[in-house]
Design a protein around this motif. Structure first.
Motif, PDB file in Angstrom:
ATOM      1  N   ASN A  78      -0.872  -6.901  -0.082  1.00  0.00           N
ATOM      2  CA  ASN A  78      -0.280  -5.711  -0.695  1.00  0.00           C
ATOM      3  C   ASN A  78       1.236  -5.914  -0.798  1.00  0.00           C
ATOM      4  OD1 ASN A  78       0.527  -2.429  -0.228  1.00  0.00           O
ATOM      5  ND2 ASN A  78      -1.198  -2.873  -1.578  1.00  0.00           N
ATOM      6  N   ASP A 151       5.686   1.506  -2.691  1.00  0.00           N
ATOM      7  CA  ASP A 151       5.041   1.418  -1.379  1.00  0.00           C
ATOM      8  C   ASP A 151       4.008   0.292  -1.412  1.00  0.00           C
ATOM      9  OD1 ASP A 151       3.303   1.638   0.746  1.00  0.00           O
ATOM     10  OD2 ASP A 151       2.683   3.695   0.308  1.00  0.00           O
ATOM     11  N   ALA A 152       4.393  -0.854  -0.881  1.00  0.00           N
ATOM     12  CA  ALA A 152       3.485  -2.012  -0.814  1.00  0.00           C
ATOM     13  C   ALA A 152       3.363  -2.461   0.637  1.00  0.00           C
ATOM     14  CB  ALA A 152       4.003  -3.133  -1.709  1.00  0.00           C
ATOM     15  N   VAL A 153       3.204  -1.491   1.539  1.00  0.00           N
ATOM     16  CA  VAL A 153       3.119  -1.823   2.964  1.00  0.00           C
ATOM     17  C   VAL A 153       1.676  -2.184   3.343  1.00  0.00           C
ATOM     18  CG1 VAL A 153       3.574  -1.024   5.315  1.00  0.00           C
ATOM     19  CG2 VAL A 153       5.097  -0.326   3.451  1.00  0.00           C
ATOM     20  N   PHE A 154       0.745  -1.275   3.060  1.00  0.00           N
ATOM     21  CA  PHE A 154      -0.672  -1.550   3.313  1.00  0.00           C
ATOM     22  C   PHE A 154      -1.485  -1.197   2.082  1.00  0.00           C
ATOM     23  CE2 PHE A 154       0.526  -0.171   7.732  1.00  0.00           C
ATOM     24  CZ  PHE A 154       0.423  -1.420   8.306  1.00  0.00           C
ATOM     25  N   LEU A 186      -3.091   1.566  -2.717  1.00  0.00           N
ATOM     26  CA  LEU A 186      -3.375   2.789  -1.945  1.00  0.00           C
ATOM     27  C   LEU A 186      -2.073   3.261  -1.309  1.00  0.00           C
ATOM     28  CD1 LEU A 186      -6.413   1.252  -0.152  1.00  0.00           C
ATOM     29  CD2 LEU A 186      -6.603   3.504  -1.198  1.00  0.00           C
ATOM     30  N   PRO A 187      -1.912   4.562  -1.130  1.00  0.00           N
ATOM     31  CA  PRO A 187      -0.776   4.996  -0.308  1.00  0.00           C
ATOM     32  C   PRO A 187      -0.931   4.398   1.098  1.00  0.00           C
ATOM     33  CG  PRO A 187      -1.753   6.856  -1.489  1.00  0.00           C
ATOM     34  CD  PRO A 187      -2.682   5.694  -1.673  1.00  0.00           C
TER      35      PRO A 187
HETATM   36  K   LIG Z   1       0.394   0.536  -0.530  1.00  0.00           K
END
Ligand SMILES: [K+]
Ligand SMILES: NC(=O)C1=CN([C@@H]2O[C@H](COP(=O)(O)OP(=O)(O)OC[C@H]3O[C@@H](n4cnc5c(N)ncnc54)[C@H](OP(=O)(O)O)[C@@H]3O)[C@@H](O)[C@H]2O)[C@@H](O)CC1
Length: 548
Positions: A78, A151-154, A186-187
């Motif tokens: 991600n 937001d590309a954390v998870f 996904l958020p």
């Molecule tokens: K994400």
């Protein structure tokens, strides 16, 4: 057909494409990042005007020029998508700040942040364009004011609740309530399979997912966090069907539009009223008839040729005063119901809305469960053939409570029954499944298998399952958001629509899917201010819109 995938199914599809040499993981990542940027520009066209030459991100003076993006990258793929987005925006003239979570690595600021190989490659490509700062609360707070936050954390790899510093980071991001927050896939913090928040989840204005939506985009809290949902084609469609066919259970399908075969089935052919079935709605005593009348009206509006309400003697006057096209029969007890069911033109029964919980109701439910009807080939006329099978029954409300109380009644359920519990009724019927920590999909599948019939669990995320694991989801969310459906009597109308369709000859699974769609469509057609009485009255216009 739209599938709602689990994280494991998505990975299997990706791996199948890679194994067949059709694509590399790196190429998929590039497509995913490109798709995110395209969706951002389509969502906020004003951002597309940024343009200009790529600035030197190390030069703080360039921040005044053009647009600014903040990209938050996790250690997995991600995050890799995030690095691709950063590169594309940089090439388009944006000033891009990248903050990266170091994972188990040496520290994002010091060296490599990404752990997954494809993501690491993209991180290195980005580092040739600009720096990577460590992702922490202070850095996040300093970066407020960007035109866009990515937001590309998870994504689908989130495997457990978020804890520690990462939880604080996501909570901080959630609190910042950024107006242009785009979630990659996904958020972060939302579970892909269940739609549950595994910590504080930042609410995205736009979520861009790949190939197919995931269950988490539609289940439970998912839609609240996703904002607008865009599904981007990244070239995996040719591998999807084979992978899903090989899976242990059928994939979940999304009913966002009524499939053509079900639209055709809604059309009425020539014939007399009994050609189109006769629905019998069992009502309770005096003063309790409203719910059954709502169900009966819906059954008639959806096209059953005839609808009869059967009620005890004390409720005849009340019902007679309120019914015209719907017929009325006095049915004092199970023996009287047995006599009524001698009429083989009755093709479906509805038990539950306003039905009551007394011994009379329980006896009638037992009788209905044991009743037979002529086989499908004979249903077009009153003369029954030699073939017969169990009667088609919709069991709702009080009938569900009776089933929960009486094991013998539950054991009499059969494949022509359709149960329509809301969450509370589901928990009464299947307390172990409701409490087992299963996803809504897994719980409803297990319940359908145990009951041996179709189960429709109502809600904004209505899940319909059959005993063999077939499962569809109707989400009254996103473009089909219909919060005004949460009104007294709406469930009775749904039971009535299903009953009418069963009476017309729809198979239980088809009736459930069609009714869930028509029910939400009726709410959307009417709009705010809706009450249950309005729902059946929208059906004629909806049928016209469907071209019937
Ligand atoms: K994400
Ligand atoms: N499939 C496809 O077709 C395509 C997929 N693509 C993209 O790949 C994404 C999936 O990538 P992914 O599998 O690497 O998972 P991702 O979401 O990055 O997270 C993994 C990292 O998170 C960590 N971690 C997990 N939970 C944690 C927690 N609670 N707290 C802390 N850490 C936690 C986990 O660490 P670990 O569990 O190993 O300790 C690992 O480091 C997908 O969403 C999409 O964006 C596209 O590029 C192209 C096509």
């Amino acid at each position: 057909m739209t599938y709602l995938l689990t994280a494991a199914q998505m990975t299997a599809i990706e791996q199948a494409a890679i194994a067949q040499g059709a694509v590399t993981g790196s190429a998929l990542m590039l497509r995913a990042g490109r798709a995110v940027v395209d969706a951002v520009m389509a969502q906020w066209p004003e951002l597309a005007a940024a343009g200009g030459q790529p600035p030197d991100p190390r030069d703080i003076s360039t921040r005044k020029m053009g647009r600014r993006a903040l990209v938050l990258c996790g250690a997995g793929n991600n995050g890799g998508d995030g690095y691709v987005v950063a590169q594309i925006l940089h090439a388009a003239g944006w000033h891009v700040d990248v903050l990266a979570w170091a994972g188990r690595g040496a520290g994002a600021g010091a060296g490599i942040g990404a752990e997954a190989p494809d993501a690491r490659a993209q991180e290195l490509l980005w580092r040739a364009m600009g720096p990577v700062q460590p992702l922490d609360v202070a850095a996040l707070q300093r970066s407020a004011g960007a035109d866009l936050c990515v937001d590309a954390v998870f994504g689908t790899g989130l495997s457990r609740p978020v804890a520690g510093e990462l939880a604080a980071i996501l909570a901080c991001l959630a609190e910042m309530a950024l107006p242009r927050l785009v979630a990659v896939d996904l958020p972060s913090g939302l579970s892909a399979d269940r739609g549950l928040a595994l910590g504080q989840v930042p609410r995205a204005a736009l979520t861009v997912t790949f190939d197919s939506p995931k269950l988490g985009h539609y289940l439970a809290e998912g839609p609240e966090y996703c904002g607008c949902l865009v599904v981007a084609d990244i070239g995996l469609a040719p591998y999807r069907d084979a992978v899903l066919r090989a899976g242990p259970v059928p994939a979940v399908t999304l009913v966002d539009a009524l499939p053509p075969d079900l639209i055709r089935a809604c059309a009425k052919g020539q014939g007399h009223k009994y050609t189109h079935g006769h629905a019998l709605v069992l009502a309770g005593g005096s003063g309790q008839g409203g719910a059954a009348r709502l169900a009966a009206r819906a059954a008639l509006r959806v096209g059953a040729g005839a609808v009869t309400i059967a009620c005890p003697p004390d409720a005849i006057a009340e019902n007679a005063a309120q019914l015209d096209a719907i017929m009325l029969r006095e049915v004092a007890d199970a023996a009287a119901l047995r006599a009524v069911l001698q009429d083989k033109r009755i093709t479906a029964l509805c038990l539950g809305p306003g039905f009551g919980l007394d011994a009379r109701a329980a006896a009638m439910l037992g009788l209905a469960l044991a009743a037979t009807r002529p086989g499908p080939a004979q249903e077009s006329g009153p003369e029954s053939g030699p073939e017969s099978g169990p009667a088609r029954l919709v069991l709702d409300a009080d009938a569900l409570t009776l089933l929960a109380r009486d094991k013998a009644l539950f054991a009499a359920l059969h494949g022509q029954c359709l149960l329509t519990p809301h969450d509370g009724e589901f928990a009464r019927l299947f307390p172990d499944l409701a409490e087992a920590g299963l996803s809504r999909v897994a719980a409803v599948r297990a319940a359908a298998q145990r009951a041996g019939c179709i189960l429709l669990r109502k809600g904004p995320d209505t899940v319909i399952a059959d005993p063999l694991g077939g499962c569809t989801l109707h989400g009254a969310v996103y473009a089909r958001r219909a919060p005004w459906l949460a009104t007294a009597g709406a469930g009775d109308v749904l039971a009535g629509i299903i009953t009418g369709l069963l009476a017309r000859g729809f198979a239980p699974s088809q009736a459930a899917v069609t009714a869930a769609w028509l029910h939400a469509e009726s709410a959307l057609h009417f709009g705010p201010g809706l009450i249950a009485e309005d729902l059946p009255e929208q059906l004629p216009a909806i049928f016209r819109k469907l071209g019937l």
